[in-house]
Scaffold this motif. Structure first.
Motif, short mmCIF file in Angstrom:
data_model
loop_
_atom_site.label_atom_id
_atom_site.label_comp_id
_atom_site.label_asym_id
_atom_site.label_seq_id
_atom_site.Cartn_x
_atom_site.Cartn_y
_atom_site.Cartn_z
N GLY A 156 -15.68 -15.88 0.00
CA GLY A 156 -14.25 -15.92 -0.31
C GLY A 156 -13.49 -16.86 0.61
N GLY A 157 -13.69 -16.72 1.91
CA GLY A 157 -12.99 -17.57 2.86
C GLY A 157 -13.39 -19.02 2.75
N GLY A 158 -14.69 -19.27 2.62
CA GLY A 158 -15.19 -20.65 2.56
C GLY A 158 -14.69 -21.40 1.34
N VAL A 159 -14.67 -20.75 0.19
CA VAL A 159 -14.22 -21.42 -1.03
C VAL A 159 -12.72 -21.71 -0.96
N LEU A 160 -11.93 -20.77 -0.42
CA LEU A 160 -10.49 -21.01 -0.30
C LEU A 160 -10.19 -22.18 0.64
N ILE A 161 -10.93 -22.25 1.74
CA ILE A 161 -10.76 -23.38 2.66
C ILE A 161 -11.11 -24.68 1.95
N ALA A 162 -12.22 -24.65 1.20
CA ALA A 162 -12.64 -25.85 0.48
C ALA A 162 -11.61 -26.27 -0.57
N LEU A 163 -11.01 -25.30 -1.24
CA LEU A 163 -9.99 -25.60 -2.24
C LEU A 163 -8.78 -26.29 -1.61
N SER A 164 -8.48 -25.93 -0.36
CA SER A 164 -7.35 -26.58 0.32
C SER A 164 -7.59 -28.07 0.51
N PHE A 165 -8.86 -28.47 0.63
CA PHE A 165 -9.19 -29.88 0.83
C PHE A 165 -8.97 -30.71 -0.44
N LEU A 166 -8.86 -30.05 -1.60
CA LEU A 166 -8.61 -30.78 -2.83
C LEU A 166 -7.25 -31.47 -2.80
N PHE A 167 -6.36 -30.95 -1.97
CA PHE A 167 -5.03 -31.56 -1.83
C PHE A 167 -5.04 -32.70 -0.81
N GLY A 168 -6.18 -32.87 -0.14
CA GLY A 168 -6.30 -33.87 0.91
C GLY A 168 -6.91 -33.25 2.15
N ILE A 169 -7.69 -34.03 2.89
CA ILE A 169 -8.39 -33.50 4.06
C ILE A 169 -7.41 -32.93 5.08
N TYR A 170 -6.24 -33.55 5.22
CA TYR A 170 -5.26 -33.11 6.22
C TYR A 170 -4.04 -32.44 5.57
N SER A 171 -4.23 -31.95 4.36
CA SER A 171 -3.08 -31.40 3.62
C SER A 171 -2.57 -30.09 4.18
#
Length: 473
Positions: A156-171
């Motif tokens: 759960g935590g890993g996928v949510l973190i990864a989804l945040s990167f879809l907006f940009g690595i430093y988003s």
């Protein structure tokens, strides 16, 4: 003559496939042997088909086929066979027969009188004679109980973190021009889930050893390991230390009046246990942290300097027992590296775990006439199992001739892992298969690596089945 009745409990660390395959195998074997059976499953969704006190009381024996804690204390006084979950899949009839033959030892819980007697208890059974193997399985069961409860937090935590990167690595960084509030929210919530990985691991290792008092102390030990930088390795040590600290306290305080049992659970064990786990872990944090960092650095260096060797090892381990101890050793290592921010190692592990069922599925499709209708149906299901990272679908095929089939599966899995490392794929979640493709870095290369390894394995397996058919003519 009335039919014998047996109760059973099955469970595997991920609680997805092995658990239910063992349950089904036991039911089929029981039907063939003319025995009534009720099987309780400990899957990822929780306990299903739970055994009642009445079920246990009426049972002539108990089978526990599990690699996690399934609360065996309730079977006190009953003939009990306890084995890894893989044996429940491979030799269910043998397990049932050991109950029917009276070979199963009586399960004894310290401090309680046996409720039934069995003449076979006085003679050493095969299970009793293999004390070394049983000790190893017990340690493995405690560890996997922690891993089982930890996995949903990591996924759960890993996928949510990864989804945040879809907006940009430093988003998620408020100071960066690509900042996005929702990305920051995803990373914050996902990071919180991920940060609980080590404490949950330690807590449920200790819970498997010493029940709830152990869980409390284990959680604190896990927090100490996590905050002190000892990471995954520190969490494992904290979990076992906490569990055995509580067992030691229980032994030392066993002569206190029964009227104080409530006080022991709510006051004495937590206070003294937390103090002792702190005293044990504090001086160990520095050496464990050093060891943990060295191990992670070594694996990371091998990953970059010798991906061929690493892929070969990871693929062979994942394909060798498909969900068993070797597979889980690679899987747990990948999960630990995820916590350290290394997303490359898990990519190879996942590829190697997805490949075996796809080998079977593709082989039964390309070489259809060399498989029975039942095998073709099972092969078709393996497309779904492989795509969702459920390796165990290949087990029934491998079990028919493991000497030949396992090396083929290991070879295909190794190719998938090697190519994944060569392509530099990153996978942020330890489970989910192709469902996590949107958050995989190098998704096309990852799928390509898996398909190449699967196709090569499938051709080798299909040619082997073709050779068998020719020899039979």
């Amino acid at each position: 003559m009335s039919r014998k009745k047996i109760v059973a409990a099955t469970g595997c660390p991920t609680g997805i496939a092995h658990t239910f395959m063992a349950a089904e195998a036991l039911k089929i074997a029981a039907e063939q042997l003319g025995v009534d059976i009720k099987v309780e499953t400990h899957g990822q969704v929780g306990i299903e088909n739970a055994l009642t006190d009445q079920d246990i009381m009426e049972a002539d024996g108990v089978i526990v086929a599990a690699d996690k804690d399934v609360h065996t204390d309730r079977f006190h006084g009953k003939p009990l066979v306890e084995v890894p979950v893989s044996k429940g899949i491979r030799t269910p009839a043998e397990l049932i027969q050991s109950i029917l033959n009276g070979d199963a030892p009586i399960h004894q819980v310290k401090g309680r009188a046996a409720v039934t007697e069995n003449t076979s208890a006085s003679a050493p059974s095969p299970t009793q004679q293999k004390t070394s193997n049983k000790w190893i399985h017990t340690i493995y069961k405690h560890l996997m109980n922690g891993v089982s409860h930890m996995l949903p937090f990591v996924v759960g935590g890993g996928v949510l973190i990864a989804l945040s990167f879809l907006f940009g690595i430093y988003s998620a960084d408020p100071q960066h021009e690509t900042y996005h509030p929702f990305a920051a929210y995803l990373k914050s919530i996902g990071g919180l889930g991920f940060s609980l990985m080590v404490p949950i691991l330690a807590a449920f290792i200790a819970d498997s050893i010493a029940r709830r008092p152990g869980m409390v102390v284990g959680f604190i030990g896990g927090l100490l390991a996590n905050d002190g930088g000892a990471g995954f390795l520190g969490g494992i040590i904290a979990g076992f230390a906490a569990g055995y600290i509580i067992l030691l306290l229980q032994f030392m305080l066993q002569k206190l009046p029964a009227s104080l049992d409530g006080l022991k659970s709510i006051f004495i064990y937590p206070v003294i246990g937390i103090f002792l786990i702190g005293a044990v872990m504090t001086p160990l944090l520095v050496p464990i942290t050093g060891l943990n960092n060295s191990l992670m650095d070594f694996l990371s260096s091998v990953q970059s300097t010798n991906p061929l060797l690493l892929g070969l090892i990871v693929g062979a381990m994942c394909g060798f027992d498909m969900g068993g101890p070797f597979n889980k050793a690679a899987y747990v290592t990948g999960t630990a590296l995820l916590a350290e921010g290394n997303l490359y190692f898990m990519a190879g592990v996942s590829a190697a775990c997805i490949t075996p069922p796809l080998i079977i599925a593709i082989a039964t499709t390309i070489f259809r006439k060399h498989f029975t209708p039942q095998e073709r149906n099972a092969g078709a299901i393996n497309y779904i199992l492989g795509a969702t990272h459920i390796t165990e679908g290949a087990i029934p095929f491998a079990a028919k001739n493991p000497v030949v089939v396992l090396p083929i599966i290991m070879f295909g899995s190794a190719i998938s892992a090697i190519l994944t490392y060569l392509f530099g794929v990153q996978v942020p979640a330890p489970h989910g298969g192709f469902l996590v493709l949107p958050v995989v870095t190098g998704a096309f290369q990852w799928v390509l690596s898996i398909l190449i390894g699967s196709m090569i394995g499938a051709i080798l397996y299909g040619l082997y089945r073709k050779k068998i058919d020719k020899a039979a003519v």
